[in-house]
Design a protein around this motif. Sequence first.
Motif, PDB file in Angstrom:
ATOM      1  N   SER A   8       7.316   5.152   9.065  1.00 17.50           N
ATOM      2  CA  SER A   8       7.611   4.654  10.410  1.00 17.50           C
ATOM      3  C   SER A   8       7.297   3.185  10.527  1.00 17.50           C
ATOM      4  CB  SER A   8       6.795   5.459  11.436  1.00 17.50           C
ATOM      5  OG  SER A   8       5.404   5.296  11.169  1.00 17.50           O
ATOM      6  N   CYS A   9       6.780   2.605   9.463  1.00 16.12           N
ATOM      7  CA  CYS A   9       6.407   1.196   9.512  1.00 16.12           C
ATOM      8  C   CYS A   9       6.733   0.555   8.183  1.00 16.12           C
ATOM      9  CB  CYS A   9       4.903   1.068   9.808  1.00 16.12           C
ATOM     10  SG  CYS A   9       4.290  -0.623   9.744  1.00 16.12           S
ATOM     11  N   SER A  10       7.370  -0.600   8.219  1.00 20.45           N
ATOM     12  CA  SER A  10       7.783  -1.262   6.996  1.00 20.45           C
ATOM     13  C   SER A  10       6.591  -1.777   6.198  1.00 20.45           C
ATOM     14  CB  SER A  10       8.736  -2.426   7.324  1.00 20.45           C
ATOM     15  OG  SER A  10       8.064  -3.388   8.125  1.00 20.45           O
ATOM     16  N   GLN A  11       5.386  -1.743   6.800  1.00 21.30           N
ATOM     17  CA  GLN A  11       4.202  -2.226   6.114  1.00 21.30           C
ATOM     18  C   GLN A  11       3.530  -1.132   5.285  1.00 21.30           C
ATOM     19  OE1 GLN A  11       3.551  -5.558   6.150  1.00 21.30           O
ATOM     20  NE2 GLN A  11       5.506  -5.490   7.235  1.00 21.30           N
ATOM     21  N   TRP A  12       4.188   0.005   5.162  1.00 23.93           N
ATOM     22  CA  TRP A  12       3.682   1.111   4.349  1.00 23.93           C
ATOM     23  C   TRP A  12       4.741   1.526   3.343  1.00 23.93           C
ATOM     24  CZ3 TRP A  12      -1.059   3.834   5.054  1.00 23.93           C
ATOM     25  CH2 TRP A  12      -1.851   3.354   6.116  1.00 23.93           C
ATOM     26  N   ILE A  13       4.282   2.043   2.205  1.00 22.98           N
ATOM     27  CA  ILE A  13       5.199   2.643   1.243  1.00 22.98           C
ATOM     28  C   ILE A  13       4.764   4.075   0.988  1.00 22.98           C
ATOM     29  CG2 ILE A  13       5.973   0.551   0.087  1.00 22.98           C
ATOM     30  CD1 ILE A  13       3.822   0.941  -2.012  1.00 22.98           C
ATOM     31  N   LEU A  14       5.718   4.915   0.653  1.00 25.23           N
ATOM     32  CA  LEU A  14       5.445   6.310   0.345  1.00 25.23           C
ATOM     33  C   LEU A  14       5.694   6.556  -1.135  1.00 25.23           C
ATOM     34  CD1 LEU A  14       7.064   7.987   3.465  1.00 25.23           C
ATOM     35  CD2 LEU A  14       4.633   7.829   2.938  1.00 25.23           C
ATOM     36  N   LEU A  15       4.713   7.155  -1.795  1.00 20.41           N
ATOM     37  CA  LEU A  15       4.800   7.411  -3.225  1.00 20.41           C
ATOM     38  C   LEU A  15       5.466   8.762  -3.477  1.00 20.41           C
ATOM     39  CD1 LEU A  15       1.139   6.419  -4.206  1.00 20.41           C
ATOM     40  CD2 LEU A  15       3.159   4.943  -4.131  1.00 20.41           C
ATOM     41  N   PRO A  16       6.189   8.899  -4.571  1.00 20.35           N
ATOM     42  CA  PRO A  16       6.762  10.203  -4.918  1.00 20.35           C
ATOM     43  C   PRO A  16       5.671  11.163  -5.374  1.00 20.35           C
ATOM     44  CG  PRO A  16       7.134   8.634  -6.693  1.00 20.35           C
ATOM     45  CD  PRO A  16       6.538   7.850  -5.567  1.00 20.35           C
ATOM     46  N   ASP A  17       5.871  12.447  -5.125  1.00 21.36           N
ATOM     47  CA  ASP A  17       4.901  13.468  -5.528  1.00 21.36           C
ATOM     48  C   ASP A  17       5.229  13.913  -6.955  1.00 21.36           C
ATOM     49  OD1 ASP A  17       3.070  15.449  -5.811  1.00 21.36           O
ATOM     50  OD2 ASP A  17       3.957  16.807  -4.329  1.00 21.36           O
ATOM     51  N   LEU A  18       4.721  13.186  -7.928  1.00 19.10           N
ATOM     52  CA  LEU A  18       5.020  13.473  -9.330  1.00 19.10           C
ATOM     53  C   LEU A  18       4.120  14.564  -9.900  1.00 19.10           C
ATOM     54  CD1 LEU A  18       5.498   9.801 -10.584  1.00 19.10           C
ATOM     55  CD2 LEU A  18       7.274  11.440  -9.918  1.00 19.10           C
ATOM     56  N   ILE A  19       2.912  14.682  -9.391  1.00 18.21           N
ATOM     57  CA  ILE A  19       1.975  15.677  -9.919  1.00 18.21           C
ATOM     58  C   ILE A  19       2.525  17.087  -9.732  1.00 18.21           C
ATOM     59  CG2 ILE A  19      -0.317  16.704  -9.624  1.00 18.21           C
ATOM     60  CD1 ILE A  19      -1.389  13.919  -9.000  1.00 18.21           C
ATOM     61  N   SER A  20       3.138  17.354  -8.587  1.00 23.23           N
ATOM     62  CA  SER A  20       3.673  18.696  -8.334  1.00 23.23           C
ATOM     63  C   SER A  20       4.787  19.060  -9.298  1.00 23.23           C
ATOM     64  CB  SER A  20       4.192  18.791  -6.890  1.00 23.23           C
ATOM     65  OG  SER A  20       3.135  18.676  -5.976  1.00 23.23           O
ATOM     66  N   HIS A  21       5.500  18.055  -9.787  1.00 21.16           N
ATOM     67  CA  HIS A  21       6.617  18.307 -10.696  1.00 21.16           C
ATOM     68  C   HIS A  21       6.160  18.430 -12.145  1.00 21.16           C
ATOM     69  CE1 HIS A  21      10.973  18.427 -11.378  1.00 21.16           C
ATOM     70  NE2 HIS A  21      10.733  17.770 -12.510  1.00 21.16           N
ATOM     71  N   CYS A  22       4.948  17.990 -12.433  1.00 18.29           N
ATOM     72  CA  CYS A  22       4.441  17.983 -13.813  1.00 18.29           C
ATOM     73  C   CYS A  22       3.587  19.233 -14.019  1.00 18.29           C
ATOM     74  CB  CYS A  22       3.625  16.718 -14.070  1.00 18.29           C
ATOM     75  SG  CYS A  22       3.274  16.402 -15.804  1.00 18.29           S
ATOM     76  N   SER A  23       4.134  20.225 -14.694  1.00 21.72           N
ATOM     77  CA  SER A  23       3.521  21.554 -14.747  1.00 21.72           C
ATOM     78  C   SER A  23       2.553  21.767 -15.909  1.00 21.72           C
ATOM     79  CB  SER A  23       4.628  22.620 -14.832  1.00 21.72           C
ATOM     80  OG  SER A  23       5.438  22.412 -15.988  1.00 21.72           O
TER      81      SER A  23
END
Length: 344
Positions: A8-23
């Motif tokens: 909701s704010c350009s001053q933040w970034i969202l990281l991908p959830d890679l841990i959930s995909h790495c089994s």
Amino acid sequence: MTSNTTSSCSQWILLPDLISHCSFPLRRNPHHVLASAESKLWLLAQCGLNEEKRKTFRGLKGGLLAAIGYPLAGCDQLRVCCDWINLLFHLDDICDEMGDEEAIDTAAEIIGVLCETQPTSIVGRLTQSFWSRVSSTASPGAQRRFIEGLELFFSAVVQQAKHRQYNDIPDLESYIAMRRDTSGCKTCFALIEYANDLDIPDCVFENAVVRGMEEAANDIITWSNDIYSYNVEQANGDTHNMVAVIRARESLSLQQAIDYVGTLCVQCIDRFQTLQQLLPSWGPEVDVPLRAYIDGLGDWMIGSLVWSFETERYFGHAAPKVRATLAVPILPARKEVGPTEATA
């Protein structure tokens, strides 16, 4: 991998959830506490770091990365692996401050130490201490692969220094090739052989499937690292980062570039698992140690992702919260201190 929520704010970034995909299972070496503590003392006693850098080094938690990267190593072997992880990050940090000529001189000394010349610097003496213990038990093939990986590391570091000197951002293909070497992963993979007392024939490592799995493991470790380290690096003006390369070459927003690299990371995990099903057999005498080596690559893949939220290197003390929310506030660019301000 596209973020499942929108900032909701350009001053933040969202990281991908890679841990959930790495089994792959997350395993931790039971000798971690002792080996890590001894390794910290080993480096700090010789490097003469100032208090700020000592604090940063303690927050690195390199011993933890070694413990989940080499979960089955004996205590002595884990200690050696801890030493290399700590020394590798130290080398990475000092090389970031070097020009290409300084990097060449440092590389020459360290590679020389591995070939039994006498060191003249602190990092040279640390390298000699580390290598004397590795070479006493590691197979000739593992030793050769470590040296080759370190030579490639320094060659790429020199190239990176030239890019930094001329403020040049490479194309994506060139960056990927260089990043596979600046990561230092090839040396760490060679230590899987050392840590598990493996002696695998050279022909196995020349196989296209095995090479492809090593590349996939290297890529997920380094590209995810580029995502996690991007915020700190952009604040320091560092463009040796896949996110920065993608932004420059594809004209994407910051969040779009992070999502793009996140998708590539997921594809690395999928690529590794697909290739795993295609592994040929060399017979039980080779297949058993190879299985241990492949498991070691998996340890590094999941371990590096989890460690990124344990170390203070990328998110400081907020790392646990970042792992829970995947939201990161963008850091402002650090202001260069001019001569007047420095003496004020």
